[in-house]
Structures are given as C-alpha cells and as structure tokens.
Write a protein that holds these residues in place. Structure first.
Motif, PDB file in Angstrom:
ATOM      1  N   VAL A 131       0.871  -1.170   0.000  1.00 43.96           N
ATOM      2  CA  VAL A 131       0.000   0.000   0.000  1.00 43.96           C
ATOM      3  C   VAL A 131       0.907   1.219   0.000  1.00 43.96           C
ATOM      4  O   VAL A 131       1.773   1.349   0.865  1.00 43.96           O
ATOM      5  CB  VAL A 131      -0.931   0.029   1.233  1.00 43.96           C
ATOM      6  CG1 VAL A 131      -1.701   1.344   1.309  1.00 43.96           C
ATOM      7  CG2 VAL A 131      -1.896  -1.152   1.214  1.00 43.96           C
ATOM      8  N   GLY A 132       0.718   2.088  -0.981  1.00 40.36           N
ATOM      9  CA  GLY A 132       1.494   3.320  -1.071  1.00 40.36           C
ATOM     10  C   GLY A 132       0.573   4.508  -1.230  1.00 40.36           C
ATOM     11  O   GLY A 132      -0.360   4.469  -2.041  1.00 40.36           O
ATOM     12  N   VAL A 133       0.819   5.549  -0.445  1.00 42.18           N
ATOM     13  CA  VAL A 133      -0.038   6.734  -0.455  1.00 42.18           C
ATOM     14  C   VAL A 133       0.840   7.983  -0.503  1.00 42.18           C
ATOM     15  O   VAL A 133       1.757   8.125   0.301  1.00 42.18           O
ATOM     16  CB  VAL A 133      -0.931   6.787   0.806  1.00 42.18           C
ATOM     17  CG1 VAL A 133      -1.764   8.062   0.828  1.00 42.18           C
ATOM     18  CG2 VAL A 133      -1.826   5.561   0.882  1.00 42.18           C
ATOM     19  N   GLY A 134       0.509   8.857  -1.437  1.00 35.04           N
ATOM     20  CA  GLY A 134       1.159  10.153  -1.497  1.00 35.04           C
ATOM     21  C   GLY A 134       0.203  11.232  -1.031  1.00 35.04           C
ATOM     22  O   GLY A 134      -1.009  11.128  -1.214  1.00 35.04           O
ATOM     23  N   SER A 135       0.750  12.268  -0.420  1.00 38.32           N
ATOM     24  CA  SER A 135      -0.051  13.398   0.039  1.00 38.32           C
ATOM     25  C   SER A 135       0.873  14.591   0.230  1.00 38.32           C
ATOM     26  O   SER A 135       2.093  14.433   0.361  1.00 38.32           O
ATOM     27  CB  SER A 135      -0.753  13.070   1.357  1.00 38.32           C
ATOM     28  OG  SER A 135      -1.534  14.173   1.789  1.00 38.32           O
ATOM     29  N   ALA A 136       0.284  15.768   0.279  1.00 38.73           N
ATOM     30  CA  ALA A 136       1.077  16.965   0.541  1.00 38.73           C
ATOM     31  C   ALA A 136       1.669  16.920   1.951  1.00 38.73           C
ATOM     32  O   ALA A 136       2.737  17.474   2.192  1.00 38.73           O
ATOM     33  CB  ALA A 136       0.220  18.219   0.358  1.00 38.73           C
ATOM     34  N   HIS A 137       0.970  16.245   2.871  1.00 37.19           N
ATOM     35  CA  HIS A 137       1.381  16.252   4.276  1.00 37.19           C
ATOM     36  C   HIS A 137       1.494  14.838   4.824  1.00 37.19           C
ATOM     37  O   HIS A 137       0.712  13.960   4.488  1.00 37.19           O
ATOM     38  CB  HIS A 137       0.380  17.054   5.111  1.00 37.19           C
ATOM     39  CG  HIS A 137       0.213  18.445   4.598  1.00 37.19           C
ATOM     40  ND1 HIS A 137       1.171  19.424   4.777  1.00 37.19           N
ATOM     41  CD2 HIS A 137      -0.780  19.015   3.868  1.00 37.19           C
ATOM     42  CE1 HIS A 137       0.760  20.534   4.194  1.00 37.19           C
ATOM     43  NE2 HIS A 137      -0.412  20.322   3.635  1.00 37.19           N
ATOM     44  N   ARG A 138       2.451  14.624   5.726  1.00 33.91           N
ATOM     45  CA  ARG A 138       2.742  13.291   6.239  1.00 33.91           C
ATOM     46  C   ARG A 138       1.581  12.683   7.015  1.00 33.91           C
ATOM     47  O   ARG A 138       1.336  11.485   6.926  1.00 33.91           O
ATOM     48  CB  ARG A 138       4.018  13.291   7.078  1.00 33.91           C
ATOM     49  CG  ARG A 138       3.909  14.009   8.407  1.00 33.91           C
ATOM     50  CD  ARG A 138       5.231  13.986   9.172  1.00 33.91           C
ATOM     51  NE  ARG A 138       5.104  14.627  10.449  1.00 33.91           N
ATOM     52  CZ  ARG A 138       5.229  15.920  10.664  1.00 33.91           C
ATOM     53  NH1 ARG A 138       5.499  16.730   9.665  1.00 33.91           N
ATOM     54  NH2 ARG A 138       5.087  16.413  11.877  1.00 33.91           N
ATOM     55  N   ARG A 139       0.875  13.480   7.802  1.00 37.19           N
ATOM     56  CA  ARG A 139      -0.198  12.923   8.616  1.00 37.19           C
ATOM     57  C   ARG A 139      -1.277  12.276   7.743  1.00 37.19           C
ATOM     58  O   ARG A 139      -1.710  11.159   8.013  1.00 37.19           O
ATOM     59  CB  ARG A 139      -0.809  14.001   9.512  1.00 37.19           C
ATOM     60  CG  ARG A 139      -1.865  13.446  10.430  1.00 37.19           C
ATOM     61  CD  ARG A 139      -2.345  14.471  11.410  1.00 37.19           C
ATOM     62  NE  ARG A 139      -3.333  13.865  12.287  1.00 37.19           N
ATOM     63  CZ  ARG A 139      -3.726  14.394  13.406  1.00 37.19           C
ATOM     64  NH1 ARG A 139      -3.226  15.546  13.817  1.00 37.19           N
ATOM     65  NH2 ARG A 139      -4.622  13.785  14.138  1.00 37.19           N
ATOM     66  N   ALA A 140      -1.677  12.973   6.691  1.00 36.36           N
ATOM     67  CA  ALA A 140      -2.678  12.408   5.778  1.00 36.36           C
ATOM     68  C   ALA A 140      -2.164  11.132   5.124  1.00 36.36           C
ATOM     69  O   ALA A 140      -2.902  10.149   4.994  1.00 36.36           O
ATOM     70  CB  ALA A 140      -3.070  13.439   4.714  1.00 36.36           C
ATOM     71  N   ALA A 141      -0.884  11.138   4.725  1.00 29.47           N
ATOM     72  CA  ALA A 141      -0.318   9.953   4.077  1.00 29.47           C
ATOM     73  C   ALA A 141      -0.273   8.768   5.031  1.00 29.47           C
ATOM     74  O   ALA A 141      -0.667   7.646   4.672  1.00 29.47           O
ATOM     75  CB  ALA A 141       1.075  10.264   3.528  1.00 29.47           C
ATOM     76  N   PHE A 142       0.188   8.994   6.272  1.00 27.53           N
ATOM     77  CA  PHE A 142       0.240   7.912   7.255  1.00 27.53           C
ATOM     78  C   PHE A 142      -1.160   7.387   7.573  1.00 27.53           C
ATOM     79  O   PHE A 142      -1.404   6.170   7.571  1.00 27.53           O
ATOM     80  CB  PHE A 142       0.905   8.380   8.558  1.00 27.53           C
ATOM     81  CG  PHE A 142       2.397   8.279   8.561  1.00 27.53           C
ATOM     82  CD1 PHE A 142       3.042   7.054   8.555  1.00 27.53           C
ATOM     83  CD2 PHE A 142       3.175   9.421   8.593  1.00 27.53           C
ATOM     84  CE1 PHE A 142       4.421   6.959   8.572  1.00 27.53           C
ATOM     85  CE2 PHE A 142       4.564   9.343   8.609  1.00 27.53           C
ATOM     86  CZ  PHE A 142       5.185   8.117   8.601  1.00 27.53           C
ATOM     87  N   GLU A 143      -2.080   8.292   7.872  1.00 25.23           N
ATOM     88  CA  GLU A 143      -3.425   7.873   8.255  1.00 25.23           C
ATOM     89  C   GLU A 143      -4.135   7.160   7.111  1.00 25.23           C
ATOM     90  O   GLU A 143      -4.791   6.134   7.324  1.00 25.23           O
ATOM     91  CB  GLU A 143      -4.239   9.072   8.740  1.00 25.23           C
ATOM     92  CG  GLU A 143      -3.776   9.583  10.087  1.00 25.23           C
ATOM     93  CD  GLU A 143      -4.541  10.813  10.565  1.00 25.23           C
ATOM     94  OE1 GLU A 143      -5.404  11.342   9.827  1.00 25.23           O
ATOM     95  OE2 GLU A 143      -4.263  11.255  11.704  1.00 25.23           O
ATOM     96  N   ALA A 144      -4.017   7.682   5.903  1.00 23.38           N
ATOM     97  CA  ALA A 144      -4.684   7.054   4.761  1.00 23.38           C
ATOM     98  C   ALA A 144      -4.112   5.665   4.477  1.00 23.38           C
ATOM     99  O   ALA A 144      -4.857   4.730   4.174  1.00 23.38           O
ATOM    100  CB  ALA A 144      -4.580   7.940   3.525  1.00 23.38           C
TER     101      ALA A 144
END
Length: 151
Positions: free
Chosen positions: A98-111
């Motif tokens: 599972v790989g998730v990109g986001s502008a911010h780390r919290r969103a990426a970790f949580e998602a």
C-alpha cells in the motif's frame, strides 16, 4: 490529476517501482508512505511453511478501488497504489503493498493505515495456512475487524 493503481497478481512486485508510482510528477507530494506485508513465521502453533491466498476476481479489485475512494473522501491524497498477491506464497515473500502520497505526512500515514485496515476487513481474500501439521483456512481476526471500526 492523481492516479490510483490497483493490482491483484500472482507475481512478486518491486518495492522501488511501486514507490516510484506513488510519487507525483508535479512535486505536489510532501510525503509518501508505503506499507509492505510479508509472509512471516507463526508466533504460536505448528511451523508455517507457506500461505495460499485466493480472491474473487473482479469483486476484489472493485472492493480495493472502493476503499481508495473512501480514503480520498477523508484525506487530500496524491497517487495511491495497492498491490495484493494471490496464490502460494513462501515465508518472507511479499503479500501486499500500500502506497499513499499526500502533501502532508499525517494524511499519508493515516490514509495508508486506513486502506490497510479496510483491506483486511472488506476485500474478498481467503487465506490458507500450510503448516508442518497440515493445511487450514484462516478465519478473520477480531483484531483486524476492530482496527477498521476505529475509523
């Protein structure tokens, strides 16, 4: 435009190649979080020799895409990649990415955690453990069901 990639496959995958798919081409991601599940030895009971994973073709991919859509509705995300293997898997082989990109780390970790928790609960996969004492299908763990409920 951000891309989602879902694959259910027998072949192993390259962590580096999948992580590259998560990165955005326009440099809008400030964070990329990846998770890789690996076949591990059992902590109790007979020694595990391998696992066998089955799925419901078509329905499984639809469920995984639905989980990604749910994650997108909660967090602002870039590219999302989910790859899950099926068939016979030996000890220490990759099972899921599972790989998730986001502008911010919290969103990426949580998602990423959300996607993995919901995948364990909602995606139609069935797991058989092949041990030194024989084979048996594995029931869903209550801890996996509880993990998805916290969201």
């Amino acid at each position: 435009m951000f891309k989602d990639f879902v694959s259910v496959q027998t072949d192993d995958f390259s962590l580096a190649e999948l992580a590259d798919q998560v990165r955005s081409e326009d440099a809008s991601n400030g964070a990329v979080v990846t998770f890789t599940g690996i076949v591990r030895q059992l902590t109790s009971g007979p020694g595990l020799q391998a696992m066998y994973l089955e799925h419901y073709p078509g329905m499984t991919e639809k469920a995984l895409n639905g989980i990604i859509c749910q994650a997108r509705s909660r967090w602002s995300l870039g590219n999302v990649v989910v790859v899950h293997r099926i068939g016979r898997l030996e000890l220490n082989e990759n099972i899921v990415f599972v790989g998730v990109g986001s502008a911010h780390r919290r969103a990426a970790f949580e998602a990423a955690q959300f996607i993995m928790d919901y995948l364990k609960r909602d995606a139609p996969f069935w797991k058989k453990e092949i041990t030194v004492e024989g084979e048996h299908w594995v029931e869903a763990k209550q801890s996996d069901l509880d993990a998805a409920e916290k969201w």
